[in-house]
Design a protein around this motif. Structure first.
Motif, PDB file in Angstrom:
ATOM      1  N   ILE A  73       0.832  -1.210   0.000  1.00  0.00           N
ATOM      2  CA  ILE A  73       0.000   0.000   0.000  1.00  0.00           C
ATOM      3  C   ILE A  73       0.862   1.255   0.000  1.00  0.00           C
ATOM      4  CG2 ILE A  73      -1.614   1.386   1.364  1.00  0.00           C
ATOM      5  CD1 ILE A  73      -2.921  -1.224   2.261  1.00  0.00           C
ATOM      6  N   ILE A  74       1.870   1.285   0.893  1.00  0.00           N
ATOM      7  CA  ILE A  74       2.693   2.499   0.965  1.00  0.00           C
ATOM      8  C   ILE A  74       3.574   2.649  -0.277  1.00  0.00           C
ATOM      9  CG2 ILE A  74       2.671   2.521   3.475  1.00  0.00           C
ATOM     10  CD1 ILE A  74       5.566   1.562   3.422  1.00  0.00           C
ATOM     11  N   GLU A  81       2.629   1.795  -3.270  1.00  0.00           N
ATOM     12  CA  GLU A  81       1.723   2.315  -4.286  1.00  0.00           C
ATOM     13  C   GLU A  81       1.445   3.798  -4.041  1.00  0.00           C
ATOM     14  OE1 GLU A  81      -0.569   2.444  -7.656  1.00  0.00           O
ATOM     15  OE2 GLU A  81       0.758   0.843  -6.944  1.00  0.00           O
ATOM     16  N   LEU A  82       1.252   4.157  -2.763  1.00  0.00           N
ATOM     17  CA  LEU A  82       0.999   5.556  -2.428  1.00  0.00           C
ATOM     18  C   LEU A  82       2.196   6.423  -2.773  1.00  0.00           C
ATOM     19  CD1 LEU A  82      -0.761   7.735  -1.164  1.00  0.00           C
ATOM     20  CD2 LEU A  82       0.106   7.064   1.092  1.00  0.00           C
ATOM     21  N   SER A  83       3.389   5.917  -2.490  1.00  0.00           N
ATOM     22  CA  SER A  83       4.603   6.656  -2.827  1.00  0.00           C
ATOM     23  C   SER A  83       4.727   6.856  -4.332  1.00  0.00           C
ATOM     24  CB  SER A  83       5.837   5.917  -2.291  1.00  0.00           C
ATOM     25  OG  SER A  83       7.027   6.606  -2.628  1.00  0.00           O
ATOM     26  N   LEU A 142       2.222   9.619  -5.282  1.00  0.00           N
ATOM     27  CA  LEU A 142       2.657  10.948  -4.841  1.00  0.00           C
ATOM     28  C   LEU A 142       3.884  11.437  -5.602  1.00  0.00           C
ATOM     29  CD1 LEU A 142       2.168  10.664  -0.974  1.00  0.00           C
ATOM     30  CD2 LEU A 142       0.902  12.143  -2.533  1.00  0.00           C
ATOM     31  N   ILE A 179       6.844   9.643   1.275  1.00  0.00           N
ATOM     32  CA  ILE A 179       5.418   9.993   1.323  1.00  0.00           C
ATOM     33  C   ILE A 179       5.203  11.279   2.123  1.00  0.00           C
ATOM     34  CG2 ILE A 179       3.174   9.305   2.269  1.00  0.00           C
ATOM     35  CD1 ILE A 179       3.910   6.411   1.535  1.00  0.00           C
TER      36      ILE A 179
END
Length: 470
Positions: free
Chosen positions: A8-9, A11-13, A16, A433
């Motif tokens: 998840i992180i 993908e979020l990174s 962003l 992030i």
């Protein structure tokens, strides 16, 4: 669950730090460079101002004290491990993107410093406070934006400011000397606590004392390695230039490296290193004793020059040339260099991460190479912990007052110790992030207040009135 969280992180990174963030960040750097008529031209004036004192002016620390504290927070693992990580993940071309982020980021750091002094306030405790949250609230009437920035800063400090730095120190100490991370963590936490008890003045004194020394020693070590890698330095520079713009030059690439990956990791590590656009340095720049906002803006801008334009560039060339030194690359054609680099990294130097790459480069100096790296990493990371503590305290004070600062400081110290003893495989991603989340409101503030920045710049800098008091 941990694997899901990591996915998840990651993908979020990726989201962003995709095209929108790169365009926003680099676009702001370029926009302010042009809008402010290339303040980079005044970098040597900025360096001269950084060692002068405006002792009779409002503020808590000298201009150099504010710069040293900001440099303490920025010259850290981003320079030593971060550049190596950028090379490992984004290829050698990431070094150029990191450097360009610094060159154009000088204008952004200048704008941040100017707004910090322009909109600063005196707290109930009598000290000067400022930063992007005050520019957002008083310059744009957007307190909600200031709250978001302060919240992201407080959260980011747990990663970029404490756990990342403490883990880098304890990991290297264990790998080189076998010292238990528990012991290292205890020592680091106690030392940090002793310094931060005295507040920004205490931290500024400590940073002013050893930031110049630690930076000079590290640069000397890098220069010695470059001399030893003499025949590989120019091939390394060519490889960096080629890999930054030619997708086919990646030769299969490092983790599928392309121009986008090189740009992404180079810009991300550049921001992590010099923090131009993140809005962190203005939190301490606001405390400087200065005659007018432009003087401190120039002093703040010189920090990006030293941090990225000089130190990160040298580190990148050291790492790339050291990898190439494992084979005779001096006669290889430029377009083949990237493939050779990739082959050397994956076959001869298997499973190397950013820290290991840097350690490998410094091990070239007999006997003292590794100790120099250890000293540099310890002092850089330790000073970053101190600097980010001030950043976080200013943000928390904006959110909840001085009582909240006391509680947060204890949590910060706990994170320093925790970061020393646990594995932080995802911490760099989390740092990226929070860096992005901090940068977004700050960059919009810079763009929307660019007219204010330009007006003061025209008045004091280009109008020849730098010595005047506002």
């Amino acid at each position: 669950m941990m694997e899901l969280f990591t996915n998840i992180i990651n993908e979020l990174s990726s989201i962003l730090w995709g095209y929108p963030m790169i365009i926003l960040l680099v676009g702001t750097h370029v926009f302010l460079t042009i809008r402010l008529k290339f303040p980079q031209r005044k970098i040597f004036t900025a360096i001269k101002l950084s060692i002068r004192k405006d002792s009779d002016k409002d503020g808590d620390v000298s201009q150099f004290g504010a710069l040293a504290t900001a440099l303490a927070a920025t010259i850290g693992t981003g320079n030593i491990i971060g550049v190596g990580t950028a090379v490992a993940l984004g290829g050698p071309g990431a070094v150029l993107w990191c450097w360009l982020t610094g060159v154009f980021g000088i204008a952004t750091k200048y704008g941040e410093g100017l707004l910090a002094v322009k909109y600063r306030r005196r707290s109930d405790k009598g000290h000067m406070i400022g930063g992007p949250m005050y520019a957002l609230e008083y310059g744009l009437n957007a307190r909600w934006g200031g709250v978001l920035f302060a919240l992201f800063t407080a959260l980011a400090a747990f990663g970029i400011g404490s756990t990342v730095q403490a883990n880098a120190i304890s990991t290297l100490a264990h790998d080189v000397t076998g010292v238990s991370p528990w012991l290292t963590g205890t020592v680091i936490t106690l030392l940090v606590a002793l310094v931060i008890i005295g507040g920004i003045k205490s931290i500024a004194r400590v940073c002013t004392a050893f930031v110049p020394f630690m930076a000079v020693l590290y640069v000397i070590g890098c220069i010695v390695i470059l001399v030893m890698n003499g025949s590989y330095v120019w091939p390394a520079i060519k490889l960096i230039l080629i890999s930054a713009f030619a997708p086919e030059a990646a030769g299969g690439g490092l983790v599928g490296s392309t121009v986008m990956l090189a740009a992404r990791y180079g810009i991300a590590r550049g921001l992590f290193s010099n923090e131009s656009g993140m809005g962190s340095a203005p939190l301490v720049a606001a405390a400087a004793k200065t005659r007018n906002p432009v003087r401190q803006a120039l002093v703040s801008a010189s920090g990006t020059f030293w941090d990225t334009v000089v130190i990160c560039a040298i580190t990148g060339i050291v790492i790339v040339s050291s990898v190439l030194s494992y084979a005779d690359t001096s006669m290889i054609e430029p377009e083949v260099l990237a493939k050779v680099f990739h082959q050397l990294l994956t076959e001869n130097l298997a499973q190397m991460d950013g820290g290991t790459l840097t350690k490998m480069a410094f091990s070239k100096i007999p006997y003292i190479g590794t100790p120099i790296l250890m000293f540099g990493l310890f002092t850089f990371a330790f000073s970053t912990i101190l600097g980010w503590c001030i950043y976080a305290q200013r943000a928390v004070e904006y959110l909840g007052g001085y009582k909240a600062v006391k509680v947060y400081t204890w949590l910060y110290l706990i994170c320093v110790f925790t970061g020393s003893i646990i594995s932080l495989n995802t911490v760099w991603t989390l740092a990226d992030i929070f860096n992005a989340l901090m940068a977004i409101p700050n960059l919009f503030a810079l763009i929307l207040l660019s007219q204010v920045i330009a007006a003061d710049t025209d008045k004091y800098l280009w109008g020849g009135r730098l010595d005047e008091t506002e």
